[in-house]
Design an enzyme around this catalytic site. Structure first.
Site, short mmCIF file in Angstrom:
data_model
loop_
_atom_site.label_atom_id
_atom_site.label_comp_id
_atom_site.label_asym_id
_atom_site.label_seq_id
_atom_site.Cartn_x
_atom_site.Cartn_y
_atom_site.Cartn_z
N CYS A 144 -0.34 1.58 7.17
CA CYS A 144 -0.87 1.83 5.82
C CYS A 144 -2.17 2.62 5.87
O CYS A 144 -2.37 3.53 5.07
CB CYS A 144 -1.05 0.50 5.09
SG CYS A 144 0.53 -0.32 4.77
N GLU B 191 0.82 -1.21 0.00
CA GLU B 191 0.00 0.00 0.00
C GLU B 191 0.85 1.26 0.00
O GLU B 191 0.59 2.21 -0.75
CB GLU B 191 -0.94 0.04 1.21
CG GLU B 191 -1.87 -1.14 1.32
CD GLU B 191 -1.32 -2.23 2.24
OE1 GLU B 191 -0.17 -2.69 2.04
OE2 GLU B 191 -2.05 -2.64 3.16
#
Length: 176
Positions: A113, A82
């Protein structure tokens, strides 16, 4: 979800076209096709022994970034799919603000993330497999709708959940 006065009930609109000519981001995106791309990325992580997680960032109707975990190959504890995809998307967009972006990821994002997604101002996150041990978009924490933070985003979970979970299960079973 917490109640807010004078706020639009966005959950009722997820996946529905808006009034007028501008559809919602989720109406324009084929989540299963995007998740298939993320799964392709996740499989690429297996080549260098990383946990098979893949992520795709979509702006408008275009995939602007796709990455997989690279912690093992880079020796970087922050090299989650991510984060790498958000960095590439910001570079492609020419701005750290990714307003309107959709992040599609095979595993529910962790706190690091999800925090990056709050900071990037993404519009929504779509994930495959839930992560009850570290998920920060509803399973363990929910940074996506935390009223103490300066941004919120829509979360849609369970897209191609079986395929995403199977890839992770097979990886960890082989490690044992």
């Amino acid at each position: 979800m917490r109640e807010r006065t004078n706020r639009h009930a966005w959950r009722a609109c997820v996946g529905q076209p808006t009034v007028g000519s501008n559809p919602t981001p989720s109406a324009m995106i084929d989540f299963e096709a995007a998740m298939s791309l993320a799964l392709d990325e996740a499989r690429a992580a297996l080549a260098h022994g990383d946990v098979p997680v893949g992520a795709v960032v979509i702006l408008g109707d275009e995939v602007v970034a796709r990455r997989h975990n690279e912690r093992e190959i880079s020796g970087d504890p922050t090299a989650h799919a991510e984060l790498l995809a958000l960095r590439d998307a910001a570079r492609a967009a020419g701005s750290w603000r990714l307003s309107g972006a959709t992040v599609v990821v095979t595993l529910e994002p962790c706190a690091m993330c999800a925090g990056a997604m709050v900071n990037a101002r993404v519009a929504q996150v779509v994930f495959g497999a839930a992560d009850p041990k570290a998920g920060a978009c509803g399973s363990l924490y929910n940074l996506a709708t935390d009223p103490r933070l300066n941004h919120e985003f829509v979360v849609i979970g369970g897209i191609l959940q079986g395929a995403c979970a199977a890839l992770l299960s097979e990886f960890f079973a082989a490690k044992r």
